[in-house]
Scaffold this active site. Structure first.
Site, PDB file in Angstrom:
ATOM      1  N   ARG A   1      -3.931 -23.511  -8.632  1.00 30.92           N
ATOM      2  CA  ARG A   1      -3.774 -22.075  -8.390  1.00 30.92           C
ATOM      3  C   ARG A   1      -5.010 -21.266  -8.777  1.00 30.92           C
ATOM      4  O   ARG A   1      -5.143 -20.116  -8.388  1.00 30.92           O
ATOM      5  CB  ARG A   1      -2.511 -21.523  -9.075  1.00 30.92           C
ATOM      6  CG  ARG A   1      -2.502 -21.638 -10.562  1.00 30.92           C
ATOM      7  CD  ARG A   1      -1.144 -21.254 -11.129  1.00 30.92           C
ATOM      8  NE  ARG A   1      -0.829 -19.850 -10.974  1.00 30.92           N
ATOM      9  CZ  ARG A   1      -1.405 -18.869 -11.678  1.00 30.92           C
ATOM     10  NH1 ARG A   1      -2.325 -19.145 -12.573  1.00 30.92           N
ATOM     11  NH2 ARG A   1      -1.072 -17.617 -11.483  1.00 30.92           N
TER      12      ARG A   1
ATOM     13  N   ASP B   1      -2.951 -13.080 -15.331  1.00 33.46           N
ATOM     14  CA  ASP B   1      -2.009 -14.038 -15.891  1.00 33.46           C
ATOM     15  C   ASP B   1      -1.868 -13.914 -17.395  1.00 33.46           C
ATOM     16  O   ASP B   1      -2.797 -13.496 -18.079  1.00 33.46           O
ATOM     17  CB  ASP B   1      -2.499 -15.475 -15.648  1.00 33.46           C
ATOM     18  CG  ASP B   1      -2.286 -15.909 -14.216  1.00 33.46           C
ATOM     19  OD1 ASP B   1      -1.514 -15.255 -13.519  1.00 33.46           O
ATOM     20  OD2 ASP B   1      -2.910 -16.910 -13.838  1.00 33.46           O
TER      21      ASP B   1
ATOM     22  N   GLU C   1       6.884 -47.412 -22.464  1.00 35.64           N
ATOM     23  CA  GLU C   1       6.473 -47.044 -23.825  1.00 35.64           C
ATOM     24  C   GLU C   1       4.999 -46.675 -23.894  1.00 35.64           C
ATOM     25  O   GLU C   1       4.529 -46.116 -24.862  1.00 35.64           O
ATOM     26  CB  GLU C   1       6.766 -48.192 -24.792  1.00 35.64           C
ATOM     27  CG  GLU C   1       8.243 -48.463 -24.979  1.00 35.64           C
ATOM     28  CD  GLU C   1       9.008 -47.214 -25.423  1.00 35.64           C
ATOM     29  OE1 GLU C   1       8.697 -46.678 -26.493  1.00 35.64           O
ATOM     30  OE2 GLU C   1       9.912 -46.788 -24.679  1.00 35.64           O
TER      31      GLU C   1
ATOM     32  N   PRO D   1       1.596 -37.990 -24.576  1.00 35.52           N
ATOM     33  CA  PRO D   1       1.843 -37.080 -25.701  1.00 35.52           C
ATOM     34  C   PRO D   1       0.814 -37.228 -26.818  1.00 35.52           C
ATOM     35  O   PRO D   1       0.759 -36.404 -27.728  1.00 35.52           O
ATOM     36  CB  PRO D   1       3.243 -37.463 -26.199  1.00 35.52           C
ATOM     37  CG  PRO D   1       3.653 -38.671 -25.455  1.00 35.52           C
ATOM     38  CD  PRO D   1       2.647 -38.999 -24.422  1.00 35.52           C
TER      39      PRO D   1
HETATM   40  N1  ADE Z   1       3.941 -38.264 -21.113  1.00 37.66           N
HETATM   41  C1  ADE Z   1       5.027 -38.244 -21.903  1.00 37.66           C
HETATM   42  N2  ADE Z   1       5.091 -37.122 -22.607  1.00 37.66           N
HETATM   43  C2  ADE Z   1       4.005 -36.377 -22.253  1.00 37.66           C
HETATM   44  C3  ADE Z   1       3.500 -35.102 -22.636  1.00 37.66           C
HETATM   45  N3  ADE Z   1       4.113 -34.343 -23.545  1.00 37.66           N
HETATM   46  N4  ADE Z   1       2.365 -34.669 -22.065  1.00 37.66           N
HETATM   47  C4  ADE Z   1       1.727 -35.422 -21.164  1.00 37.66           C
HETATM   48  N5  ADE Z   1       2.148 -36.633 -20.762  1.00 37.66           N
HETATM   49  C5  ADE Z   1       3.280 -37.100 -21.293  1.00 37.66           C
END
Ligand code: ADE
Length: 255
Positions: free
Chosen positions: A155, A170, A117, A90
């Site tokens: 794809r 798309d 974590e 994230p």
């Molecule tokens: N791992 C945990 N959350 C994630 C996300 N939003 N994007 C990519 N990998 C992740």
């Protein structure tokens, strides 16, 4: 053109469905892209093959240990041509269709799925070249994110989509959403298919689809249109099928 993807994951089983089913399953079976999964557990020293440990400084959760991951990456990189090592997290750059288009042109992708974590920061600093996020929310691991990214790049590979040009239609390709689609029956539970789609006039149908896509984007994702002017084609299509046309996407609220 993408030739090969390596995925580093503690849960290779997670990707079984992705590897076997649907468009991605077929593309892999046809050999259009090769996919190899690697498990850092296979590189973990000791009888317990432990891949995670408690965080220094305390706190909840577990952190992926550096050594199994580094040894695993050594093995991945020793095979085949060099490539950037990408981690799904994230904290990464958020993936959009433009990024997918760039990634799809690389010959090889190496994707590391984080768990727990996170990954020991020393591995992040020395062995990870880039980080990608699939959106501003937190998953319990990188596997679903890797599957999302792989689906989006596979794809786009030549021969993967049935119609040569269906990727061009798309959502997001022209920085706008897709138009609505209909199939048989022509009348379903009192709802009919827009007349224009039954007309056989392909140029008109194309203009209708363009107008629908623009109006739907204006309604649902105005941010996509804020960065660019409408093209002459889009303007003409909206003028032809716009507010008075009566053929506007139900949810547009523009009727
Ligand atoms: N791992 C945990 N959350 C994630 C996300 N939003 N994007 C990519 N990998 C992740």
């Amino acid at each position: 053109m993408l030739r090969r993807i390596d995925v580093i994951t503690l849960f290779p089983e997670w990707l079984e469905g992705f590897k076997a089913l649907g468009l991605t399953g077929r593309a892999l079976a046809e050999g259009r892209v090769a996919l190899k999964c690697w498990n850092p557990r296979d590189f973990a020293p000791g009888v317990h093959r432990s891949v995670d440990d408690r965080p220094y400084g305390g706190g909840p959760g577990m952190v992926m240990r550096p050594e199994p991951l580094a040894l695993c990456l050594d093995a991945v990189l020793a095979e085949d041509e060099p490539a950037a090592v990408a981690c799904l997290s994230p904290q990464g750059r958020v993936v959009d269709q433009a990024a997918v288009g760039e990634l799809a042109q690389r010959p090889r992708l190496i994707l590391v799925c984080g768990r727990y974590e996170g990954i020991d920061e020393r591995v992040m600093e020395t062995r990870i070249d880039e980080e990608w996020s699939i959106g501003d929310y937190v998953l319990s691991g990188g596997e679903p994110a890797a599957a999302v990214l792989m689906d989006a790049v596979i794809r786009l590979q030549p021969g993967v989509l049935g119609h040569q040009d269906s990727a061009a239609e798309d959502s997001f390709v022209d920085a706008r959403l897709d138009c609505p689609h209909y199939t048989r029956p022509e009348s379903w539970r009192g709802q009919t298919v827009p007349d224009v789609l039954l007309s056989g006039d392909h140029a008109r149908i194309q203009r209708w689809r363009t107008a629908q896509a623009v109006l739907r984007t204006a309604r649902r994702r105005p941010d996509l249109l804020a960065d660019r002017p409408l093209s002459a084609t889009e303007r003409a299509a909206v003028a032809e099928f716009g507010l008075a046309g009566g053929a506007i996407d139900d949810e547009s609220g523009l009727k």
